[in-house]
Design a protein around this motif. Structure first.
Motif, mmCIF file in Angstrom:
data_model
loop_
_atom_site.group_PDB
_atom_site.id
_atom_site.type_symbol
_atom_site.label_atom_id
_atom_site.label_comp_id
_atom_site.label_asym_id
_atom_site.label_seq_id
_atom_site.Cartn_x
_atom_site.Cartn_y
_atom_site.Cartn_z
ATOM 1 N N ASN A 19 2.643 6.396 -0.954
ATOM 2 C CA ASN A 19 3.244 5.862 0.274
ATOM 3 C C ASN A 19 3.781 6.929 1.377
ATOM 4 O O ASN A 19 3.391 6.739 2.661
ATOM 5 N N ARG B 155 0.943 8.773 3.087
ATOM 6 C CA ARG B 155 0.341 7.905 4.168
ATOM 7 C C ARG B 155 1.142 7.817 5.330
ATOM 8 O O ARG B 155 0.709 7.721 6.356
ATOM 9 N N ASN B 156 2.495 7.541 5.258
ATOM 10 C CA ASN B 156 3.220 7.405 6.200
ATOM 11 C C ASN B 156 3.947 8.740 6.937
ATOM 12 O O ASN B 156 4.460 8.630 7.897
#
Length: 122
Positions: free
Chosen positions: A117, A120-121
């Protein structure tokens, strides 16, 4: 896609980790052990999970060599070593996370999912 490499001479643990990581959205490859030929391919992984602390404690400067080969993989070491000096040496060599075996597989998968995560961010 997020790329995870598992390095372990223990077939059972490699398979267990590979199967457990089937629930995260990543491409998982596994290798039986460390070798010079793997430095290049491993450098393109986002995360390395190894069950061997030897390459990081033996003076091979694996972390620098992985980064010199063009990558910046996060490195998780799973080990039976409980000695504080060895753990500190691993972290000082550039290892990002250290897990003492036996490890909670759900906890490890949670850490990896958080890492994905963040990737991805970020």
């Amino acid at each position: 896609m997020f790329k995870i490499a598992i390095i372990s001479s223990d077939q059972f643990l490699r398979t267990l980790l590979s199967n457990s990581l089937g629930l995260v959205n990543a491409r998982v490859t596994s290798y039986e052990g460390w070798s010079e030929e793997l430095i290049g391919p491993l450098s393109h992984s986002n995360l390395l999970i190894t069950l061997s602390s030897y390459p990081f404690l033996s003076g091979y400067d694996v972390v620098r060599r992985l980064r010199d080969a063009g990558g910046r993989p996060r490195i998780y070491v799973l080990s039976w070593l409980h000695d504080e000096q060895n753990v500190m040496s691993l972290l000082e060599s550039g290892v990002d996370q250290y897990f003492t075996l036996p490890v909670s597989v759900p906890r490890l998968c949670g850490k990896i999912a958080a890492q994905i995560n963040e990737w991805r961010n970020g």
